[in-house]
Design an enzyme around this catalytic site. Structure first.
Site, PDB file in Angstrom:
ATOM      1  N   HIS A 399       0.874  -1.174   0.000  1.00 13.66           N
ATOM      2  CA  HIS A 399       0.000   0.000   0.000  1.00 13.66           C
ATOM      3  C   HIS A 399       0.911   1.225   0.000  1.00 13.66           C
ATOM      4  O   HIS A 399       2.128   1.111   0.200  1.00 13.66           O
ATOM      5  CB  HIS A 399      -0.829  -0.052   1.289  1.00 13.66           C
ATOM      6  CG  HIS A 399      -2.009   0.860   1.345  1.00 13.66           C
ATOM      7  ND1 HIS A 399      -2.837   1.125   0.268  1.00 13.66           N
ATOM      8  CD2 HIS A 399      -2.527   1.577   2.392  1.00 13.66           C
ATOM      9  CE1 HIS A 399      -3.801   1.938   0.650  1.00 13.66           C
ATOM     10  NE2 HIS A 399      -3.628   2.241   1.925  1.00 13.66           N
ATOM     11  N   ASN A 424      -4.469   7.756   5.526  1.00 11.05           N
ATOM     12  CA  ASN A 424      -4.787   6.645   4.648  1.00 11.05           C
ATOM     13  C   ASN A 424      -5.732   7.148   3.554  1.00 11.05           C
ATOM     14  O   ASN A 424      -6.112   8.322   3.548  1.00 11.05           O
ATOM     15  CB  ASN A 424      -5.432   5.513   5.454  1.00 11.05           C
ATOM     16  CG  ASN A 424      -5.343   4.171   4.753  1.00 11.05           C
ATOM     17  OD1 ASN A 424      -4.866   4.068   3.624  1.00 11.05           O
ATOM     18  ND2 ASN A 424      -5.822   3.131   5.407  1.00 11.05           N
TER      19      ASN A 424
END
Length: 466
Positions: A399, A424
């Site tokens: 990620h 995020n």
């Protein structure tokens, strides 16, 4: 008429029956009543016949209900020696026991369901088998109640929760659709590191928040949905903040991840994953417009990028402008924003901190394990709660996120736990308003392995004048 016409009449009858079946009205589940679904299970044994002249006393092609993947007649057509249609015909329409034994069913919540009935247990589909037993899939689920309870009972320093947007997804789904950054190649990983000029006695603050130092210039967390495009989201997020900071707030663009997803197609796969170095190459050479101009539309992973709606041209003095209208018709501002080439930072904790302090948020890769999806609050460390549950829980993927600050916290045992604060791209309902904290200085989940900074391409005329 000459000859035996019986074969022809039989064929005509079959044709009329087939045509009537195709033209018949299929009743909806609401019209049929609540008998089809009980406790989340598809019940194939509801009341299919209707008493009275309409269905049980004569042929009526309109008297049908859906049964699995076919139509079922609820009249005397069911008076046959096989039980593939209207399982309650004999008892309900004729009032006598069926001349053949009923198929064995499966019990659930005190009720009995026929063979073929199904229900979902989180991310796993369960089907009633011929032997009267439920046969369930065995996937690792993205939201696992046992793991959530294990984290919250343990002394791990963070809390887990059950997110409704992840319920029903497998762990494989989460890794495939919620991440989307290809691990940097060996060539990219070996690019020269830029070292900060630090005095050995230099003391950095214990806490730092980029939004507090540069108010109005740090953009909030984004939401990539089920688009595996963190490569585009983290790049757009960091570039937005850096351009805002380096222009001293004169420009505060919220750059478009969709512009990158759709137009950066050189070895990139849109919502099926991409490379960070490729994203920065595109921002440097082509540039992107704002999210207002080119809003996010790719809500889930696709085989490849959507068609690009924007192209750019030079307008002189190092500036570029889109040659097409914004996909959003309510805005006309199609200015292109660009950056300089990115530079990789040292994995040194203090050097990353100084870069953050002086130049703004940075981009980092992160290895995401099964427990990270359940993160709610606290200082995250990958926990061992899934150990022993088999290899299906040991999946992880890469990620990318935006690091925005750091801090430290006093633990109950008196020790100090240092952490990074990061944004995020799973929306503000996840984590701490879209952010998370992760252990600092120990390369937790490889968060300090590959950290990137960049400069916004800002000309003097873009700077505020006194």
């Amino acid at each position: 008429m000459p000859g035996d016409m019986r074969p022809l009449r039989a064929l005509l009858c079959l044709w009329l029956v087939a045509r009537a079946a195709l033209g018949s009205r299929v009743r909806t589940r609401r019209e049929l009543g609540p008998g089809l679904y009980q406790n989340g299970v598809y019940d194939a044994g509801g009341s299919y016949c209707q008493r009275g002249d309409v269905c049980c006393r004569g042929r009526d092609d309109g008297c049908t209900v859906p049964y699995h993947d076919t139509l079922c007649y609820c009249d005397l057509f069911c008076n046959r020696t096989v039980s593939d249609c209207c399982p309650d015909f004999w008892e309900y329409c004729l009032g006598i026991p069926a001349p053949f034994p009923k198929a064995q069913g499966c019990a659930r919540a005190g009720l009995n369901y026929p063979t073929g009935a199904t229900y979902r247990e989180n991310c796993n589909l369960c089907t009633c088998g011929p032997g009267g037993q439920w046969q369930c899939e065995d996937h690792a689920c993205l939201m696992d109640g046992e793991l959530i309870d294990a984290v919250n009972r343990g002394n791990f320093g963070w809390r887990a929760t059950n997110y409704s947007q992840f319920w029903g997804m497998t762990l494989e789904d989460g890794i495939r659709h919620r991440l989307g950054t290809f691990r940097p190649s060996a060539t990219v990983m070996n690019m020269n590191e830029m070292h900060m000029n630090m005095d050995s006695n230099e003391v950095l603050p214990r806490h730092f928040d980029a939004a507090a130092k540069w108010p109005g210039m740090i953009h909030g967390p984004l939401d990539q949905g089920n688009c595996a495009g963190s490569w585009a989201f983290s790049t757009a997020a960091v570039a937005s903040d850096r351009i805002s900071i380096h222009s001293m707030g004169h420009m505060t663009p919220a750059l478009s991840p969709q512009n990158l997803l759709s137009c950066d197609t050189r070895n990139q796969r849109g919502c099926s994953g991409g490379r960070l170095d490729g994203a920065w190459w595109y921002l440097r050479r082509r540039g992107v417009v704002t999210d207002e101009c080119y809003p996010f539309t790719s809500q889930q992973s696709e085989p490849g990028p959507q068609p690009c709606m924007m192209h750019s041209r030079s307008t002189g003095r190092g500036k570029r402008q889109a040659t097409a209208r914004c996909p959003n018709p309510r805005t006309r501002s199609n200015e292109i924003y660009q950056s300089t080439p990115p530079y990789r930072l040292s994995s040194s904790e203090k050097e990353i901190m100084k870069e953050l302090l002086e130049n703004g948020p940075v981009q980092a890769i992160l290895e995401v394990h099964e427990d990270f999806f359940m993160y709610k609050s606290g200082i995250y460390r990958h926990t061992p709660v899934a150990e022993g549950k088999g290899p299906k829980y040991q999946r992880h993927g890469t990620h990318s996120v935006k690091i925005t600050g750091w801090g430290e916290e006093q633990l109950p045992d008196g020790q100090t736990q240092k952490y990074w604060t990061a944004a995020n791209s799973w929306g503000t309902a996840w984590g701490e308003d879209g952010h998370f904290r992760i252990a600092r200085g120990v390369n937790e989940c490889e968060v300090e392995t590959f950290v990137v900074g960049v400069w916004g391409r800002v000309s003097t005329e873009d700077m505020p004048h006194k």
